[in-house]
Design a protein around this motif. Sequence first.
Motif, PDB file in Angstrom:
ATOM      1  N   TYR A  22      37.298  28.140  28.785  1.00 13.33           N
ATOM      2  CA  TYR A  22      36.391  29.232  29.138  1.00 13.33           C
ATOM      3  C   TYR A  22      35.726  28.989  30.490  1.00 13.33           C
ATOM      4  CZ  TYR A  22      36.926  31.085  24.416  1.00 13.33           C
ATOM      5  OH  TYR A  22      37.437  31.602  23.256  1.00 13.33           O
ATOM      6  N   ALA A  23      35.399  27.746  30.783  1.00 10.93           N
ATOM      7  CA  ALA A  23      34.781  27.423  32.073  1.00 10.93           C
ATOM      8  C   ALA A  23      35.735  27.704  33.227  1.00 10.93           C
ATOM      9  CB  ALA A  23      34.335  25.964  32.084  1.00 10.93           C
ATOM     10  N   ARG A  24      37.016  27.454  33.008  1.00 11.41           N
ATOM     11  CA  ARG A  24      38.006  27.759  34.056  1.00 11.41           C
ATOM     12  C   ARG A  24      38.175  29.262  34.225  1.00 11.41           C
ATOM     13  NH1 ARG A  24      40.617  23.566  31.419  1.00 11.41           N
ATOM     14  NH2 ARG A  24      41.990  25.018  30.331  1.00 11.41           N
ATOM     15  N   ALA A  25      38.046  30.002  33.117  1.00  8.22           N
ATOM     16  CA  ALA A  25      38.211  31.451  33.173  1.00  8.22           C
ATOM     17  C   ALA A  25      37.064  32.118  33.923  1.00  8.22           C
ATOM     18  CB  ALA A  25      38.306  32.024  31.760  1.00  8.22           C
ATOM     19  N   ARG A  26      35.848  31.614  33.697  1.00  8.03           N
ATOM     20  CA  ARG A  26      34.681  32.176  34.386  1.00  8.03           C
ATOM     21  C   ARG A  26      33.573  31.132  34.421  1.00  8.03           C
ATOM     22  NH1 ARG A  26      32.210  36.958  31.529  1.00  8.03           N
ATOM     23  NH2 ARG A  26      30.509  35.582  30.957  1.00  8.03           N
ATOM     24  N   PRO A  27      33.059  30.824  35.588  1.00  9.98           N
ATOM     25  CA  PRO A  27      31.988  29.824  35.690  1.00  9.98           C
ATOM     26  C   PRO A  27      30.818  30.161  34.760  1.00  9.98           C
ATOM     27  CG  PRO A  27      32.792  30.383  37.870  1.00  9.98           C
ATOM     28  CD  PRO A  27      33.443  31.348  36.907  1.00  9.98           C
ATOM     29  N   GLY A  28      30.365  29.164  34.028  1.00 14.00           N
ATOM     30  CA  GLY A  28      29.247  29.336  33.112  1.00 14.00           C
ATOM     31  C   GLY A  28      29.639  29.744  31.709  1.00 14.00           C
TER      32      GLY A  28
END
Length: 59
Positions: A22-28
Amino acid sequence: MTLPVVVHELAEVELNEAAAYYARARPGLGDAFLAEVQGAVDALAASPLAGRAVENDVR
């Protein structure tokens, strides 16, 4: 009554892998995911008898 929550080692690995995805998909997003999981774990720990027993004292 608050009880300790025991997380299986492999479940923790899978949780961390999901957070990294999830972090790679969207920061945070990975941090937000972990915060939501922690909130659910805290709720379960605070009300351990709220769920249906699936086997002996396992809920």
